[in-house]
Design an enzyme around this catalytic site. Structure first.
Site, PDB file in Angstrom:
ATOM      1  N   SER A   1       4.868  -1.084   3.637  1.00  0.00           N
ATOM      2  CA  SER A   1       5.350  -2.383   4.115  1.00  0.00           C
ATOM      3  C   SER A   1       5.635  -3.313   2.939  1.00  0.00           C
ATOM      4  CB  SER A   1       4.284  -3.056   4.975  1.00  0.00           C
ATOM      5  OG  SER A   1       4.019  -2.290   6.097  1.00  0.00           O
TER       6      SER A   1
ATOM      7  N   GLU B   1      -1.663  11.299  19.746  1.00  0.00           N
ATOM      8  CA  GLU B   1      -2.192  12.668  19.741  1.00  0.00           C
ATOM      9  C   GLU B   1      -3.447  12.755  18.867  1.00  0.00           C
ATOM     10  OE1 GLU B   1       1.000  11.861  19.333  1.00  0.00           O
ATOM     11  OE2 GLU B   1       1.907  12.691  21.154  1.00  0.00           O
TER      12      GLU B   1
ATOM     13  N   GLN C   1       0.827  -1.203   0.000  1.00  0.00           N
ATOM     14  CA  GLN C   1       0.000   0.000   0.000  1.00  0.00           C
ATOM     15  C   GLN C   1       0.864   1.257   0.000  1.00  0.00           C
ATOM     16  OE1 GLN C   1      -0.306   2.110   3.162  1.00  0.00           O
ATOM     17  NE2 GLN C   1      -1.003   0.608   4.674  1.00  0.00           N
ATOM     18  N   GLY C   2       0.427   2.273  -0.705  1.00  0.00           N
ATOM     19  CA  GLY C   2       1.168   3.540  -0.755  1.00  0.00           C
ATOM     20  C   GLY C   2       0.313   4.670  -0.219  1.00  0.00           C
ATOM     21  N   TYR C   3       0.411   4.893   1.082  1.00  0.00           N
ATOM     22  CA  TYR C   3      -0.423   5.925   1.722  1.00  0.00           C
ATOM     23  C   TYR C   3       0.432   7.096   2.201  1.00  0.00           C
ATOM     24  CZ  TYR C   3      -4.789   3.241   1.953  1.00  0.00           C
ATOM     25  OH  TYR C   3      -5.932   2.582   1.671  1.00  0.00           O
TER      26      TYR C   3
ATOM     27  N   GLU D   1      -8.902  -1.080   8.723  1.00  0.00           N
ATOM     28  CA  GLU D   1      -7.657  -1.272   9.469  1.00  0.00           C
ATOM     29  C   GLU D   1      -7.909  -1.157  10.967  1.00  0.00           C
ATOM     30  OE1 GLU D   1      -3.097   0.275   8.622  1.00  0.00           O
ATOM     31  OE2 GLU D   1      -4.809   1.564   8.213  1.00  0.00           O
TER      32      GLU D   1
END
Lengths: 383, 399, 399, 383
Positions: free
Chosen positions: B172, B384, B133-135, B255
């Protein structure tokens, strides 16, 4: 004496800062680590430290040193902490010198010149369990002829595989848990039946497991008096703990400076994250913890430099417990907040904050962690 | 009333598994490296692993509830549950670990065209194509929608395509994957959430360079991935152009369902046991280090209470009784607890736990786990961010 | 070289004090109520208290470093120090506790006109007029400059004056004071800091109603004070109209100098001793409650370290080496420590410390001290305000 | 059983909430306090509580009660905590009932009807030192004729001056520190040579110091078996601790609801303070602590209601330790943050948060504080 650095001490700090910034910034540690260096430090740099006078700070003027004190030693160690400089400064030029001052002339005459010149390093073989507890020393030193025979195992002997001499605490009388009956020995590198197995630690430094398999020593290997090693051991540990506090403080301050710089620049949601009030309050709290730790450390150093009798020695010792406990708290918070405020990049080896976190952990454990020192203070206060 | 069809399905499944699951595949995988990830570059660790994947894929049981035309087993929810129960009964491993199954599959099933599903899902099901995945991007972590990787439309003899330039991070296994599902900016003028598209493309091309990230805990599955005039076909755009944020949100929701197990501390020794082994027993049969004991005792209270909270959260979630934003609280508390647990484990381990490479320390496992745990409160939304979400969406604080 | 003048001043002072300080005034005051506050409504607790005030006031030594024309002793700084040393030597009490001396005096000396000084300072010095301060308002606590109490100009046969309407809160001893120094809004159109004036007026008039505030810890010196068409003479405006904020800031700076003693825990028993007395000794000679012991031990580390920090702060302050904003850090840390100390004292005291009125509990002293300590991190600027100041002015964080 | 309230339990909560909001909001406590009431609660209200069925919850149906469980008792106690309602619910209808269930029929027949009807209240005389420690019970009950003679002093006997019966733990064998050898006694109000000295506590409730000056009791005053009082005592304390956890949770939740409402309204610098991120993060953290405490409490209650054997009893007991320890942490944080976020007005008696803080402190101490329970769990886990 006011509780801040004198002008001379400030000058020393500036000089150490300048020297280390050029010679041994964090990149120096990375270089050693990535080269899979087996020594744990750079001997050439160590010689330069000696030339800077760092190794002579605590050696009396009469014995060729600078005759300065724990405040000055701490100034240098703090800068080393700030730069994560790998060096044998703490065991050799601080803790060992403090022990040898209480030892016989044979040791001082032999080792002070070599320490001052950077030609010899010393390691401390005290711990036997997983946690620092010098009174629990169980390793035996049996009388044998005119001398002693040492058998047992020491752990966490920092730079034990490269040191020219080991200061070893062993039991000549009594049993584990008693402070009486411990004797300190100077054991030279290459002594038969002693083997050091170096372990690389998380912070890339080395600590050795040292086996004593009937190591034979002459009587004059004893530092101080037989069965009464607790006194030089305490002097050594006080010096070591105050020094470790200073180094820890440098680690905490160094990483916090980087963290503050980072949150002043880094943007999320189009806003500099340093403007977020939740981070500001945590940063301000961290600042407070570090300043309080700094004061505790300086106080301990000044009191060590001011010892004139047993009472002032006790007072200094308690201040050292406070300093080591408090710097452990403050710097642990500093590295935790450091990684969290750096967020993703803080987890990468590319940024320095992880290296600070690792070094902080080693120093927190060295010579007793916060819990150990808080517990000692409580026991001494009678509760 | 017993469900006769389901009973017979169970019997058949049990028999089939008994016959087809190789004995070597009836033990848990020791680590990520021990699992079957499939893909063009994958090397099977054993014949059994290969056989198990092939047999399960042939039945569509790597994705039992997907339709057969997409490589699935076409099982009902009840049948799928039976299959998992029967696999668990013989401790059968999952035949295939796959971001394609876990993440892209659900997204394509919801947002993909029929052609996209038929093209991409079967190779996922068979373990032929491995996805990453490319986030996140270096400048877009918590603020994911601030991503800058650009996709510009172009056309050539091969058809309509995008030219992609930019950089992703925390991808990943990008170095091991065949294809990527990737968020890119297709309209830099639009408000940030409205100019993003969700696009698929092949990693095996010159303009794509994955570079593994070294973590503070050592090597990791994560990569930085650089795109220099990389090519993605227009037909591989999922959902509409500039509506990729909808797909991303859907996936991120997916997720978040996986998080409630945090803070339990993995298997292995308990913290008190670890401390007893390392520090020993002192006065009154208590841990010899009294302040460490106090810290551990207080941690154990919170850990036990959090286990109850995890049970409650799951029960309420299943019953649909809960504000989904509470999952942010779970993520926050669970990850902070896990970090604390690792701090205490390091304290308990003392100097031994500092070792990084030695055999006794199992290659520095304590220290590496400790350092790795620091990422828990960063990845998947920082603490946060979770606190912001709880403040706004649970406590309904203003601003 | 010995200072001969100072030596003879010391000898004279010593002799005078020996002769004039009544023996009853050579013990510390047990509480606020035990001190001499002066003023029109004050009842002396003893003849000795009255005599001591009169004798000291006659020499101008209630305010030894003020000029004689303002009721002071006209002493130099060195002489003032000698006087204090000699008073401390015989444990002489301060003859007069007074917000007039501590707060209004310095402000008038800096900002007042000659007429104002001559009118107001001598009665302060002689303990004839007792002052209170009117700063905070219900809607203006941390944001002091947001105050709303209005002062409108008017004229009558008595001259020019202001009509004051509004409400103050946290006015200490307003019910016992004769006059008030008060911040009022004289220009509601101006930016909030620029429309404030600093004005003095008599509390003994129909439009002024002080009402004591009951705190969670019991009765307190604080009041709410309501103004309904109260009158203040224009001649009693200090500094210029709409420039009262300058005076206020100067006074607040004065207040902040008094803070570094916080967190030391007052006199009396140490926390460990308190715990030992209450809980007793268990295994190995340690406090019988092992987790309480751990909490106290950790507190003692911070308290000892903070004592060093207080010493350092004072040394650096005296040497002019320190960023004044560091005092915010001191206030924050010291007050938080003191709250923590009181929490631990309550834990140590256990069920006995819960008693509120009994003799054994000294009228609930532990509990009342504990509750009162919660105000430490609120009064004089909340912990949140202090952290804001540190973040901005010490760490120089943006925004 | 899912870990949330059933529909019936939800209904009970709504009913208790409605009843208490009208009959016993915080103003009710203020009224009693300001009238310098000497009882510590309002007996008329207590009768109404009985009519609502609150006092019958844990009494078995066969004995005229509702036969419900600790979850239901907790639901009512939580609402009482939220409203700071002064009542003898916890000692009488929860702890005492749990003990009497383990006692003889003579006690149940006598007291269950009176408890159910609101005509009798019970107090617990367990603690002797400043801290809760039932195993440390030292007060002696000497055999005397067919019965026993009690001599000694009990502290922190909540509502001991108004109770119709006291459940007293005294030692018939063994010595302080041992759980064996303790016996529980039912001692009726007005028994000769027993005097209760009520002390008003910070939260306006009363706890008595009770003197036993050779109090003579018949043999059938014993609850359970002689020397084996630890079993009913444990049942009683488990019920009491779970109930105190629920009440504490109500205190924490009640004050937090008020605090959240306050920071959503209060302005400083022209801005609603609830928009400040530092406060938001602290509020969110507090919410998390309270939710975790809530789960721990419900878990403990469910496990208590599920006891079938020794193993499940042990499991329930451990869950109760966790619940009391965790609610102590969470509610202490809630009242501290409550006062601080209310700032100035939080320090005044006019606002309720101070009352919550005082009640939290009493409940935190009652039946053992966080440290006590965390320590017990550690001892049981073998460290």
């Amino acid at each position: 004496m006011p509780l801040y650095l004198t002008d001379d001490q400030d000058m020393l700090r500036d000089s150490a800062k300048g020297f280390l910034a050029v010679k041994a910034p964090v990149a120096h540690l990375r270089k050693l680590r990535d080269a899979d260096d087996a020594a744990g430090y750079d001997p050439a740099l160590w010689k330069e430290c000696a030339e800077m006078g760092f190794t002579s700070i605590l050696i009396p003027e009469a014995e060729g040193g600078l005759g300065l004190g724990h405040v000055e030693a701490g100034v240098v160690l703090e800068e080393m902490g700030r730069n994560l400089t790998p060096s044998p400064m703490l065991p050799t030029a601080v803790a060992a010198v403090a022990a040898l001052k209480k030892g016989g002339a044979q040791h001082r005459d032999k080792w002070f010149p070599k320490i001052a010149s950077g030609d010899a390093t010393v390691a401390l073989a005290i711990d036997e369990g997983a946690k620092h507890d010098p009174a629990a020393t169980a390793m035996r030193a049996e009388r044998s002829g005119n001398g002693f025979k040492l058998s047992g195992r020491k752990r966490f002997v920092v730079q034990g595989h490269t040191a020219d001499m080991l200061i070893v605490a062993a039991r000549t009388a009594g049993s584990a848990g008693e402070s009486d009956g411990i004797t300190l020995f100077a054991v030279e590198k290459g002594t038969a039946k002693m083997t050091a197995d170096p372990r690389r630690l998380a912070d890339s430094s080395f600590a050795a497991v040292v086996e004593f398999d009937g190591v034979e020593l002459d009587a004059d290997a004893v530092i101080g008096e037989v069965d009464a090693g607790w006194a030089p051991l305490t002097a050594m540990l006080c010096a070591g703990r105050a020094g470790a506090s200073a180094e820890l403080l440098g680690v905490g301050q160094g990483t916090t400076d980087q963290t503050m710089a980072y949150i002043k620049e880094r943007k999320q949601f189009g806003v500099i994250i340093g403007t977020f009030q939740a981070l500001q309050h945590r940063a301000a709290h961290l600042y407070a913890e570090l300043e309080v730790a700094r004061a505790a450390t300086l106080k301990a150093q000044q009191l060590l430099d001011d010892i004139v009798d047993e009472k002032s020695a006790d007072r200094a010792r308690r201040a050292v417990h406070t300093a080591k406990a408090m710097t452990g708290l403050a710097t642990t918070l500093a590295v935790q907040e450091g990684v969290q405020m750096h967020a993703g990049v803080g987890m990468t080896d590319e940024y320095d904050v992880g290296l600070y976190m690792k070094r902080a952990r080693t120093l927190a454990e060295l010579f007793g962690d916060t819990n150990y020192h808080a517990d000692r203070l409580a026991c001494e206060a009678g509760y | 009333m017993p469900d006769i069809d389901l009973d017979s399905f169970r019997a058949e499944t049990r028999a089939w598994l008994e016959e087809n699951c190789p004995p070597e595949m009836r033990t848990p995988a020791a680590s990520d490296d021990d699992q079957c990830w499939g893909g063009r570059k994958f090397t099977f660790q054993s014949e059994a692993q290969k056989l198990w994947l092939e047999r399960m894929a042939a039945k569509g049981w790597t994705v039992p509830d997907w339709a057969p035309e997409y490589g699935g087993g076409g099982l009902s929810r009840a049948e799928t549950r039976v299959l998992h129960q029967e696999m668990a009964r013989i401790k059968a491993r999952s035949p295939l670990s796959s971001f394609g199954i876990w993440m892209l599959g659900p997204a394509l099933l919801k947002y993909g065209t029929e052609d996209q599903k038929r093209e991409h899902l079967p190779p996922i099901a068979r373990g032929e194509i491995r996805w990453c995945q490319g986030y996140s991007e270096p400048g877009a972590g918590s603020d994911l929608a601030g991503l800058q990787t650009r996709a510009v439309s172009a056309t050539d003899e091969g058809g309509d395509y995008y030219i992609i330039n930019g950089q992703k991070v925390w991808t990943s296994y990008a170095d091991k994957a065949d294809w990527i599902f990737c968020l890119v900016r297709t309209d830099p003028e639009a408000p940030k959430h409205k100019g993003i598209s969700f696009i698929l493309f092949d990693m095996d091309q010159p303009g794509v360079e994955p570079k593994p990230i070294r973590l503070i805990s050592g090597s990791s599955p994560f990569c930085e991935t650089f795109f220099t005039d990389a090519r993605a076909e227009k037909k591989d755009l999922v959902y509409e152009e500039n509506k990729g944020w909808d797909v991303a949100k859907y996936l991120l929701g997916h997720e978040r369902e996986m998080i409630s197990g945090m803070g339990h501390g993995g298997g292995g020794k308990t913290l008190p046991q670890m401390a007893l082994d390392s520090v020993g027993v002192g006065a009154g049969g208590r841990l010899a280090d009294p302040l460490m004991r106090a810290e551990i005792a207080m941690f154990e209270v919170r850990a036990a209470a959090y286990r109850a909270q995890a049970e409650r959260f799951n029960d309420e979630w299943k019953a649909g009784r809960i504000n989904p934003a509470v999952s942010s609280m779970m993520k926050y508390y669970g990850t902070e607890l896990n970090k604390r647990r690792n701090e205490l484990a390091m304290q308990a381990g003392g100097t031994g736990a500092l070792e990084w490479e030695s055999e006794e320390s199992n290659g520095g496992k304590s220290a590496r786990d400790w350092l790795r745990s620091k990422g828990n409160s960063i990845e998947g939304g920082t603490s946060e961010i979770q606190l912001n979400i709880v403040a706004k969406r649970v406590l309904e604080l203003p601003g």
